[in-house]
Scaffold this motif. Structure first.
Motif, PDB file in Angstrom:
ATOM      1  N   SER A 181       0.840  -1.201   0.000  1.00 23.71           N
ATOM      2  CA  SER A 181       0.000   0.000   0.000  1.00 23.71           C
ATOM      3  C   SER A 181       0.876   1.251   0.000  1.00 23.71           C
ATOM      4  N   THR A 182       0.266   2.379  -0.233  1.00 27.67           N
ATOM      5  CA  THR A 182       1.015   3.637  -0.278  1.00 27.67           C
ATOM      6  C   THR A 182       1.526   4.048   1.095  1.00 27.67           C
ATOM      7  N   THR A 183       1.025   3.402   2.152  1.00 29.19           N
ATOM      8  CA  THR A 183       1.485   3.718   3.510  1.00 29.19           C
ATOM      9  C   THR A 183       2.352   2.611   4.097  1.00 29.19           C
ATOM     10  N   GLY A 184       2.711   1.621   3.294  1.00 34.00           N
ATOM     11  CA  GLY A 184       3.554   0.520   3.762  1.00 34.00           C
ATOM     12  C   GLY A 184       2.904  -0.824   3.480  1.00 34.00           C
ATOM     13  N   LEU A 213      -2.530   1.347  -3.935  1.00 37.02           N
ATOM     14  CA  LEU A 213      -1.367   0.465  -3.948  1.00 37.02           C
ATOM     15  C   LEU A 213      -0.212   1.108  -4.699  1.00 37.02           C
ATOM     16  N   GLU A 214       0.977   0.913  -4.173  1.00 37.39           N
ATOM     17  CA  GLU A 214       2.211   1.343  -4.824  1.00 37.39           C
ATOM     18  C   GLU A 214       2.640   0.288  -5.833  1.00 37.39           C
ATOM     19  N   THR A 215       3.543   0.650  -6.693  1.00 31.51           N
ATOM     20  CA  THR A 215       4.221  -0.345  -7.506  1.00 31.51           C
ATOM     21  C   THR A 215       5.097  -1.141  -6.556  1.00 31.51           C
ATOM     22  N   GLY A 216       4.924  -2.444  -6.556  1.00 33.84           N
ATOM     23  CA  GLY A 216       5.673  -3.290  -5.630  1.00 33.84           C
ATOM     24  C   GLY A 216       5.219  -4.732  -5.735  1.00 33.84           C
ATOM     25  N   VAL A 217       5.576  -5.516  -4.730  1.00 33.86           N
ATOM     26  CA  VAL A 217       5.273  -6.947  -4.752  1.00 33.86           C
ATOM     27  C   VAL A 217       4.187  -7.276  -3.739  1.00 33.86           C
ATOM     28  N   MET A 218       3.158  -7.916  -4.232  1.00 26.27           N
ATOM     29  CA  MET A 218       2.091  -8.465  -3.401  1.00 26.27           C
ATOM     30  C   MET A 218       2.452  -9.926  -3.152  1.00 26.27           C
ATOM     31  N   ILE A 271       3.489 -11.558  -6.584  1.00 26.63           N
ATOM     32  CA  ILE A 271       2.920 -10.978  -7.802  1.00 26.63           C
ATOM     33  C   ILE A 271       3.383  -9.526  -7.874  1.00 26.63           C
ATOM     34  N   ALA A 272       4.031  -9.160  -8.974  1.00 20.18           N
ATOM     35  CA  ALA A 272       4.467  -7.774  -9.171  1.00 20.18           C
ATOM     36  C   ALA A 272       3.246  -6.946  -9.578  1.00 20.18           C
ATOM     37  N   LEU A 273       2.973  -5.895  -8.809  1.00 25.28           N
ATOM     38  CA  LEU A 273       1.851  -4.998  -9.095  1.00 25.28           C
ATOM     39  C   LEU A 273       2.395  -3.653  -9.552  1.00 25.28           C
ATOM     40  N   MET A 274       1.746  -3.065 -10.535  1.00 21.12           N
ATOM     41  CA  MET A 274       2.175  -1.773 -11.051  1.00 21.12           C
ATOM     42  C   MET A 274       1.169  -0.691 -10.679  1.00 21.12           C
ATOM     43  N   GLY A 275       0.956  -0.541  -9.381  1.00 26.21           N
ATOM     44  CA  GLY A 275       0.053   0.485  -8.874  1.00 26.21           C
ATOM     45  C   GLY A 275      -1.401   0.127  -9.083  1.00 26.21           C
TER      46      GLY A 275
END
Length: 138
Positions: free
Chosen positions: A26-29, A44-49, A60-64
């Motif tokens: 998430s955008t807050t961590g 959601l930030e770009t990052g790994v879920m 799973i790589a998420l792109m925001g």
């Protein structure tokens, strides 16, 4: 009790299965979701879920995007996503190295737009490497 988890990108459904636990960027961590979680809507930030199904964790790589949690259903709408087990790690690492070079070049320029684009490209490349099981410096 399990969660019903769906990860939906504009061009495909990346994941649609039950899971015991989900960890979202998430955008807050990092945000952990278990059965019985309170209703929630988060960016959601770009990052790994990470999804835990049984004893296995799937990155799973998420792109925001956005995630909604309600009644043990987790719906994740993203710009793009890719399962870690379907990412070519060597190719992802090469893309990460190229993104680092592009960022270094952008930092030397006066173009603010080039810097922003390079940072976003680096975040996407980092997420893909991490989802593929690689380690990158942050």
């Amino acid at each position: 009790m399990t969660l019903t988890v769906r990860v939906i990108a504009p061009d495909k459904t990346v994941w649609d299965s039950p899971a015991e636990e989900v960890i979202l960027p998430s955008t807050t961590g990092q945000l952990g979701i278990l059965s019985g979680h309170a209703p929630l809507l988060t960016a959601l930030e770009t990052g790994v879920m990470r999804v835990r199904s049984g004893k296995e964790w799937l990155p799973i790589a998420l792109m925001g995007g956005f995630a909604e949690v309600e009644n043990n259903e987790v719906t994740i709408l993203v710009n793009a996503a890719e399962r870690g087990d379907r990412i070519d790690r060597a190719q992802a690492e090469a893309s990460y190295a190229a993104a680092q070079t592009k960022l270094s070049q952008a930092e030397q320029s006066d173009s603010r737009q080039a810097k922003i684009q390079a940072v976003q490209e680096l975040k996407r490349a980092r997420a893909r490497v991490q989802a593929a099981g690689g380690v990158v410096e942050i």
